[in-house]
Design an enzyme around this catalytic site. Structure first.
Site, PDB file in Angstrom:
ATOM      1  N   ASP A   1       0.789  -1.321   0.053  1.00 56.86           N
ATOM      2  CA  ASP A   1       0.079  -0.101  -0.073  1.00 56.86           C
ATOM      3  C   ASP A   1       0.879   1.194  -0.015  1.00 56.86           C
ATOM      4  O   ASP A   1       2.076   0.964  -0.050  1.00 56.86           O
ATOM      5  CB  ASP A   1      -0.907  -0.048   1.272  1.00 56.86           C
ATOM      6  CG  ASP A   1      -0.188  -0.064   2.344  1.00 56.86           C
ATOM      7  OD1 ASP A   1       0.934   0.290   2.524  1.00 56.86           O
ATOM      8  OD2 ASP A   1      -0.943   0.114   3.502  1.00 56.86           O
TER       9      ASP A   1
ATOM     10  N   CYS B   1       2.425  -3.579   3.942  1.00 55.73           N
ATOM     11  CA  CYS B   1       1.365  -2.480   4.202  1.00 55.73           C
ATOM     12  C   CYS B   1       1.339  -1.807   5.796  1.00 55.73           C
ATOM     13  O   CYS B   1       2.070  -2.359   6.495  1.00 55.73           O
ATOM     14  CB  CYS B   1      -0.168  -3.124   4.053  1.00 55.73           C
ATOM     15  SG  CYS B   1      -0.646  -4.183   5.360  1.00 55.73           S
TER      16      CYS B   1
END
Length: 84
Positions: free
Chosen positions: A12, A69
């Site tokens: 991400d 992430c």
């Protein structure tokens, strides 16, 4: 040296810089890397990236997947349910 094997990687926006570092390290070890994104620090729909990594492994295109992430829960839950 071990036999090189394909590695899928994704992240991400919070994990972008670490993903880039890991990607370079994995490539330096001689493994081909397929980068499923993200490719910047702009906000992204991370479940789509995590799913693409899981699908590549399930399809036999990649042997190993690395996900980075900022909130470790979403990718773990998603990939646990999508890996064969």
């Amino acid at each position: 040296m071990n036999t090189p094997f394909p590695v899928a990687i994704g992240c991400d926006e919070a994990g972008f810089e670490l993903k880039e570092l890991l990607k370079r390290h994995i490539e330096a070890l001689g493994h081909p890397v397929t980068d499923f994104g993200t490719h910047s620090t702009a906000p992204v729909l991370y479940p789509d990236i995590a799913l693409a990594v899981a699908n590549a492994i399930n399809a036999g295109q990649q042997r190993l997947g690395v996900l980075v992430c900022g909130t470790d829960r979403k990718s773990t839950r998603l990939n646990s349910s999508h890996l064969a």
